[in-house]
Scaffold this motif. Structure first.
Motif, PDB file in Angstrom:
ATOM      1  N   VAL A 257       0.812  -1.224   0.000  1.00 16.93           N
ATOM      2  CA  VAL A 257       0.000   0.000   0.000  1.00 16.93           C
ATOM      3  C   VAL A 257       0.840   1.265   0.000  1.00 16.93           C
ATOM      4  CG1 VAL A 257      -1.912  -1.173   1.130  1.00 16.93           C
ATOM      5  CG2 VAL A 257      -0.240   0.043   2.515  1.00 16.93           C
ATOM      6  N   LEU A 258       2.163   1.136  -0.039  1.00 11.98           N
ATOM      7  CA  LEU A 258       3.051   2.296  -0.101  1.00 11.98           C
ATOM      8  C   LEU A 258       3.811   2.289  -1.421  1.00 11.98           C
ATOM      9  CD1 LEU A 258       4.612   2.346   3.498  1.00 11.98           C
ATOM     10  CD2 LEU A 258       2.716   3.737   2.624  1.00 11.98           C
ATOM     11  N   THR A 259       4.094   3.479  -1.947  1.00 12.46           N
ATOM     12  CA  THR A 259       4.851   3.564  -3.185  1.00 12.46           C
ATOM     13  C   THR A 259       6.302   3.136  -2.948  1.00 12.46           C
ATOM     14  OG1 THR A 259       5.559   5.852  -2.856  1.00 12.46           O
ATOM     15  CG2 THR A 259       3.437   5.500  -3.964  1.00 12.46           C
ATOM     16  N   ILE A 260       6.975   2.826  -4.038  1.00 13.58           N
ATOM     17  CA  ILE A 260       8.389   2.471  -3.961  1.00 13.58           C
ATOM     18  C   ILE A 260       9.186   3.630  -3.370  1.00 13.58           C
ATOM     19  CG2 ILE A 260      10.427   1.875  -5.315  1.00 13.58           C
ATOM     20  CD1 ILE A 260       8.284  -0.355  -5.101  1.00 13.58           C
ATOM     21  N   GLY A 261       8.864   4.837  -3.781  1.00 12.56           N
ATOM     22  CA  GLY A 261       9.567   6.007  -3.268  1.00 12.56           C
ATOM     23  C   GLY A 261       9.391   6.180  -1.772  1.00 12.56           C
ATOM     24  N   ASP A 262       8.168   6.002  -1.269  1.00 16.00           N
ATOM     25  CA  ASP A 262       7.924   6.137   0.171  1.00 16.00           C
ATOM     26  C   ASP A 262       8.727   5.105   0.959  1.00 16.00           C
ATOM     27  OD1 ASP A 262       6.207   8.251  -0.143  1.00 16.00           O
ATOM     28  OD2 ASP A 262       4.391   7.027  -0.119  1.00 16.00           O
ATOM     29  N   GLN A 263       8.813   3.893   0.451  1.00 15.97           N
ATOM     30  CA  GLN A 263       9.515   2.839   1.187  1.00 15.97           C
ATOM     31  C   GLN A 263      11.029   3.040   1.167  1.00 15.97           C
ATOM     32  OE1 GLN A 263       7.688  -1.215   0.897  1.00 15.97           O
ATOM     33  NE2 GLN A 263       6.396  -0.291  -0.664  1.00 15.97           N
ATOM     34  N   LEU A 264      11.573   3.471   0.032  1.00 17.41           N
ATOM     35  CA  LEU A 264      12.998   3.755  -0.023  1.00 17.41           C
ATOM     36  C   LEU A 264      13.355   4.981   0.812  1.00 17.41           C
ATOM     37  CD1 LEU A 264      13.867   3.099  -3.780  1.00 17.41           C
ATOM     38  CD2 LEU A 264      14.778   1.886  -1.802  1.00 17.41           C
ATOM     39  N   THR A 265      12.493   6.003   0.767  1.00 18.82           N
ATOM     40  CA  THR A 265      12.725   7.207   1.568  1.00 18.82           C
ATOM     41  C   THR A 265      12.728   6.877   3.051  1.00 18.82           C
ATOM     42  OG1 THR A 265      11.721   8.608  -0.131  1.00 18.82           O
ATOM     43  CG2 THR A 265      11.833   9.504   2.094  1.00 18.82           C
ATOM     44  N   GLU A 266      11.804   6.037   3.465  1.00 17.55           N
ATOM     45  CA  GLU A 266      11.752   5.628   4.869  1.00 17.55           C
ATOM     46  C   GLU A 266      13.035   4.911   5.281  1.00 17.55           C
ATOM     47  OE1 GLU A 266       8.791   3.105   7.834  1.00 17.55           O
ATOM     48  OE2 GLU A 266       8.982   2.521   5.730  1.00 17.55           O
ATOM     49  N   ALA A 267      13.540   4.031   4.416  1.00 22.07           N
ATOM     50  CA  ALA A 267      14.769   3.304   4.725  1.00 22.07           C
ATOM     51  C   ALA A 267      15.945   4.256   4.884  1.00 22.07           C
ATOM     52  CB  ALA A 267      15.056   2.285   3.619  1.00 22.07           C
ATOM     53  N   VAL A 268      16.010   5.269   4.035  1.00 20.99           N
ATOM     54  CA  VAL A 268      17.100   6.250   4.127  1.00 20.99           C
ATOM     55  C   VAL A 268      17.009   7.041   5.422  1.00 20.99           C
ATOM     56  CG1 VAL A 268      18.046   8.348   3.105  1.00 20.99           C
ATOM     57  CG2 VAL A 268      17.376   6.434   1.629  1.00 20.99           C
ATOM     58  N   ARG A 269      15.811   7.522   5.774  1.00 19.21           N
ATOM     59  CA  ARG A 269      15.655   8.384   6.954  1.00 19.21           C
ATOM     60  C   ARG A 269      15.804   7.622   8.259  1.00 19.21           C
ATOM     61  NH1 ARG A 269      10.663  12.341   6.369  1.00 19.21           N
ATOM     62  NH2 ARG A 269      11.989  13.627   7.731  1.00 19.21           N
ATOM     63  N   VAL A 270      15.461   6.318   8.244  1.00 16.18           N
ATOM     64  CA  VAL A 270      15.646   5.516   9.455  1.00 16.18           C
ATOM     65  C   VAL A 270      17.126   5.417   9.806  1.00 16.18           C
ATOM     66  CG1 VAL A 270      15.569   3.133  10.302  1.00 16.18           C
ATOM     67  CG2 VAL A 270      13.517   4.174   9.342  1.00 16.18           C
TER      68      VAL A 270
ATOM     69  N   THR B  41      15.905  12.238  -3.012  1.00 11.01           N
ATOM     70  CA  THR B  41      17.016  12.289  -3.963  1.00 11.01           C
ATOM     71  C   THR B  41      17.908  11.070  -3.812  1.00 11.01           C
ATOM     72  OG1 THR B  41      17.003  14.705  -3.957  1.00 11.01           O
ATOM     73  CG2 THR B  41      19.026  13.618  -4.691  1.00 11.01           C
ATOM     74  N   ARG B  42      18.161  10.684  -2.554  1.00 10.16           N
ATOM     75  CA  ARG B  42      18.955   9.486  -2.300  1.00 10.16           C
ATOM     76  C   ARG B  42      18.242   8.233  -2.827  1.00 10.16           C
ATOM     77  NH1 ARG B  42      23.378   6.507  -2.031  1.00 10.16           N
ATOM     78  NH2 ARG B  42      23.340   4.926  -0.378  1.00 10.16           N
ATOM     79  N   ALA B  43      16.915   8.179  -2.669  1.00 12.79           N
ATOM     80  CA  ALA B  43      16.140   7.046  -3.166  1.00 12.79           C
ATOM     81  C   ALA B  43      16.262   6.937  -4.688  1.00 12.79           C
ATOM     82  CB  ALA B  43      14.677   7.183  -2.766  1.00 12.79           C
ATOM     83  N   LEU B  44      16.230   8.080  -5.373  1.00 12.33           N
ATOM     84  CA  LEU B  44      16.386   8.083  -6.827  1.00 12.33           C
ATOM     85  C   LEU B  44      17.777   7.580  -7.211  1.00 12.33           C
ATOM     86  CD1 LEU B  44      15.142   8.822  -9.567  1.00 12.33           C
ATOM     87  CD2 LEU B  44      16.056  11.129  -9.262  1.00 12.33           C
ATOM     88  N   ASP B  45      18.804   8.030  -6.466  1.00  8.15           N
ATOM     89  CA  ASP B  45      20.172   7.564  -6.724  1.00  8.15           C
ATOM     90  C   ASP B  45      20.279   6.052  -6.553  1.00  8.15           C
ATOM     91  OD1 ASP B  45      20.977  10.146  -7.205  1.00  8.15           O
ATOM     92  OD2 ASP B  45      21.803  10.483  -5.201  1.00  8.15           O
ATOM     93  N   LEU B  46      19.600   5.509  -5.530  1.00  7.44           N
ATOM     94  CA  LEU B  46      19.649   4.070  -5.274  1.00  7.44           C
ATOM     95  C   LEU B  46      19.022   3.284  -6.423  1.00  7.44           C
ATOM     96  CD1 LEU B  46      18.756   4.049  -1.472  1.00  7.44           C
ATOM     97  CD2 LEU B  46      20.917   3.270  -2.473  1.00  7.44           C
ATOM     98  N   LEU B  47      17.883   3.765  -6.934  1.00  4.76           N
ATOM     99  CA  LEU B  47      17.256   3.073  -8.064  1.00  4.76           C
ATOM    100  C   LEU B  47      18.140   3.132  -9.303  1.00  4.76           C
ATOM    101  CD1 LEU B  47      13.447   3.971  -7.860  1.00  4.76           C
ATOM    102  CD2 LEU B  47      14.639   1.947  -7.031  1.00  4.76           C
ATOM    103  N   GLU B  48      18.838   4.225  -9.488  1.00  4.33           N
ATOM    104  CA  GLU B  48      19.771   4.316 -10.607  1.00  4.33           C
ATOM    105  C   GLU B  48      20.942   3.355 -10.403  1.00  4.33           C
ATOM    106  OE1 GLU B  48      20.713   8.440 -10.596  1.00  4.33           O
ATOM    107  OE2 GLU B  48      18.984   9.015 -11.840  1.00  4.33           O
ATOM    108  N   THR B  49      21.401   3.233  -9.146  1.00  5.85           N
ATOM    109  CA  THR B  49      22.517   2.338  -8.836  1.00  5.85           C
ATOM    110  C   THR B  49      22.186   0.892  -9.186  1.00  5.85           C
ATOM    111  OG1 THR B  49      23.340   3.754  -7.059  1.00  5.85           O
ATOM    112  CG2 THR B  49      23.982   1.438  -6.977  1.00  5.85           C
ATOM    113  N   VAL B  50      20.944   0.476  -8.890  1.00  4.61           N
ATOM    114  CA  VAL B  50      20.553  -0.913  -9.167  1.00  4.61           C
ATOM    115  C   VAL B  50      19.918  -1.064 -10.546  1.00  4.61           C
ATOM    116  CG1 VAL B  50      20.280  -1.444  -6.720  1.00  4.61           C
ATOM    117  CG2 VAL B  50      18.294  -0.649  -8.019  1.00  4.61           C
ATOM    118  N   ARG B  51      20.029  -0.029 -11.356  1.00 10.05           N
ATOM    119  CA  ARG B  51      19.643  -0.070 -12.771  1.00 10.05           C
ATOM    120  C   ARG B  51      18.169  -0.399 -12.990  1.00 10.05           C
ATOM    121  NH1 ARG B  51      24.840  -2.814 -13.079  1.00 10.05           N
ATOM    122  NH2 ARG B  51      23.894  -4.826 -13.567  1.00 10.05           N
TER     123      ARG B  51
END
Length: 579
Positions: A111-124, A136-146
């Motif tokens: 029920v959460l977007t990919i961005g919300d879940q990655l953002t939460e992981a970064v802020r935790v 921005t970090r979440a976007l970088d991570l998705l680029e890192t894993v292609r």
């Protein structure tokens, strides 16, 4: 902190995991010891029940309260992982050691977007990070894993991504705080071979560019040959062998390791470099170019001597949706197939290629939009009542998951007897005798008929499903990924069983799989589906050793093998074919 020069990142000593107490105690891991070096990929391998996954979960304190864990797991600069609890352990998870679980669908919140879940992981793991910076970090991570089109994927929900994309997201989440080590528990088990190759390439890139250490939990020896530096082999919770990947895979010392490797179906060497002159290679082995206007392959004849095919599929198309807007989803596009008496046709392709849809058409669960299906020369759509049931009784089906294909409320004997009760007029005594003979034919232990599915192993459950499928003596057996959920040794026994039953009862088979090594072992011919179209068909050896269509070449190159040097050659060919 980094380990001392030349020292391990993680040192596990005398790890012991016991569930329960007293007489009911079960030892899951019995004194395992191993080291993980900086930037190293350590594969922990073994069958189900060997202790692989509980070892991984113990390192991050994720086992249930019923587990009693002793021993030491020294993480360089952070002390004993097994002694940490509460807040100190929580701070370490993700920041120093993170986890990639087997099923990304259940790891992510639907029920959460990919961005919300990655953002939460970064802020935790990085308190004080603003939401904008975390995104921005979440976007970088998705680029890192292609992940393709990462900006739009941030707004997507898990169900809107493919399995391979979801696994990349889970890996991105594990890398949110740049941990020194990642524990990957069967990260490619549910993926197609080409998607698996992508994910393995990504994990390899992480170890090279970032120096990340990886504990790879797997039962796939091809994956081990592809990715691992060293190997730990577990059996019944005990370490039976350790060594470099070449030592263990090429010259195993332990008998158990040799048995595991012997159970793995092997692909023959393939010519993957030459460009194929598709469409001009004779009647026995043909391919067509990637031109939708050309349609599918003209149906090839069955094996020699099979003039009257058991299964004759002509021009079958299936379109889902599209009544009011658009043209709908074309799952099958003018597919032609023939299967002769006693012949095995292997049907291969990635998820979404149309394999299971075609199986549904053949067994009557999916109605084709166009085309016809004849079973033993009869079109079932022209029949009703008793005549239709008689034709359907000539087709047996073994489904992929033996856990869900059997009724948990019915005993094994009742499950196998059901088709006999529905389609025959045999009296109860004759049915019982027939069921007993079927259970014996699939080599189930005496007394299995009175047990329920949950009381059997996965391999035994699949044997029950096979007994049920052949109960009526079918002319055609549809086997839809019948071994994908099984360990390699159990898989080998099930494949041997199917070959033995085919020799004894003479049925033909449509064998559906994404595992090319398996299909090479069981099939007489192979047909390749790509986006609903049949793109190549021919003798099994010819398709696997000289694939003609570019898509088939990519499939063959992506399929891992257990020899590290041959796997390196295939990996190089795969990169060239996908670049």
């Amino acid at each position: 902190m980094t380990p001392a020069a030349g020292g391990p990142l993680l040192s596990v000593r005398d790890l012991r995991i016991v569930f329960g107490t007293g007489a009911a105690a079960t030892v899951a891991v019995a004194g395992a010891s191993w080291d993980l070096g900086p930037g190293e990929v350590l594969a922990v391998v073994g069958e189900s029940g060997s202790g692989k996954s509980v070892t991984a979960l113990s390192l991050l304190g994720l086992l249930p309260g019923s587990a009693h864990v002793t021993g030491h797991a020294e993480l360089a600069g952070h002390g004993d992982l097994l002694a940490l609890t509460g807040e100190p352990l929580r701070r370490l998870r993700g920041a120093v050691v993170s986890m990639v679980f087997q099923d990304p669908g259940s790891t992510l919140n639907p029920v959460l977007t990919i961005g919300d879940q990655l953002t939460e992981a970064v802020r935790v793991h990085r308190p004080g990070t603003s939401r904008a910076a975390a995104r921005t970090r979440a976007l970088d991570l998705l680029e890192t894993v292609r992940v393709p089109d990462p900006a739009s994927r941030l707004r997507a929900y898990p169900h809107q991504l493919s399995g391979g994309q979801l696994q990349r997201v889970v890996i991105a989440m594990a890398l949110a705080d740049e941990p020194a080590g990642v524990v990957a528990d069967e990260p490619t088990t549910a993926l197609d071979v080409t998607v698996q190759a992508d994910v393995l390439d990504l994990l390899r890139d992480l170890t090279v560019r970032r120096g990340t250490s990886v504990v790879l939990i797997t039962h796939d020896m091809g994956v081990v040959a592809d990715l691992a530096d060293r190997v730990v082999v577990l059996r019944h919770g005990e370490v039976v062998e350790t060594g470099t990947v070449r030592e263990v895979l090429r010259a195993p010392r332990a008998e158990y390791t040799r048995e595991l490797l012997a159970a793995v179906p092997q692909l023959p060497a393939a010519d993957l470099g030459a460009s194929a002159d598709v469409g001009a290679v004779g009647n026995a082995h043909r391919a067509v170019p990637d031109d939708p206007a050309r349609g599918s392959l003209p149906g090839l004849a069955p094996a020699p001597g099979a003039a009257d095919p058991v299964l004759d599929v002509r021009g079958v198309s299936v379109t889902y949706g599209g009544r009011w807007r658009g043209g709908g989803l074309r799952a099958l596009d003018e597919v032609d197939l023939r299967i002769g008496a006693g012949e095995v046709l292997g049907l291969v392709g990635e998820s979404g290629s149309g394999k299971s849809t075609l199986a549904g058409v053949v067994n009557g669960l999916v109605r084709p939009t166009a085309g016809s299906v004849r079973i033993g020369g009869v079109d079932p759509t022209t029949l009703r009542g008793r005549e239709l049931r008689a034709v359907r009784a000539r087709v047996g089906v073994v489904f992929q998951n033996p856990y869900s294909s059997l009724d948990p409320r019915s005993s094994v004997a009742d499950s196998v007897a059901e088709p006999l009760l529905l389609h025959t007029s045999d009296d109860p005594r004759e049915v019982r005798e027939r069921v007993a003979g079927l259970l014996d034919a699939v080599a189930l232990p005496a007394g299995s008929g009175e047990r329920f599915p949950h009381e059997l192993s996965g391999g035994q459950r699949q044997r029950v499903a096979i007994a049920r499928a052949i109960a009526l003596g079918p002319d055609l057996l549809i086997a839809d990924e019948p071994t994908s959920a099984l360990d390699v040794s159990v898989q080998a026994r099930v494949l041997d069983l199917l070959a033995d039953l085919r020799a004894r009862f003479g049925f033909a088979s449509l064998f559906i799989t994404h595992d090319l090594a398996v299909v090479g072992q069981v099939a007489d011919r192979i047909a390749v589906l790509h986006r609903g179209r049949l793109v190549e068909e021919g003798p099994a050896d010819a398709v696997l050793t000289r694939p003609l269509h570019p898509y088939t070449q990519r499939l063959v190159a992506a399929a891992p093998v257990t020899d590290p040097d041959e796997q390196h050659r295939r990996r190089t060919a795969w990169r060239a074919l996908t670049s």
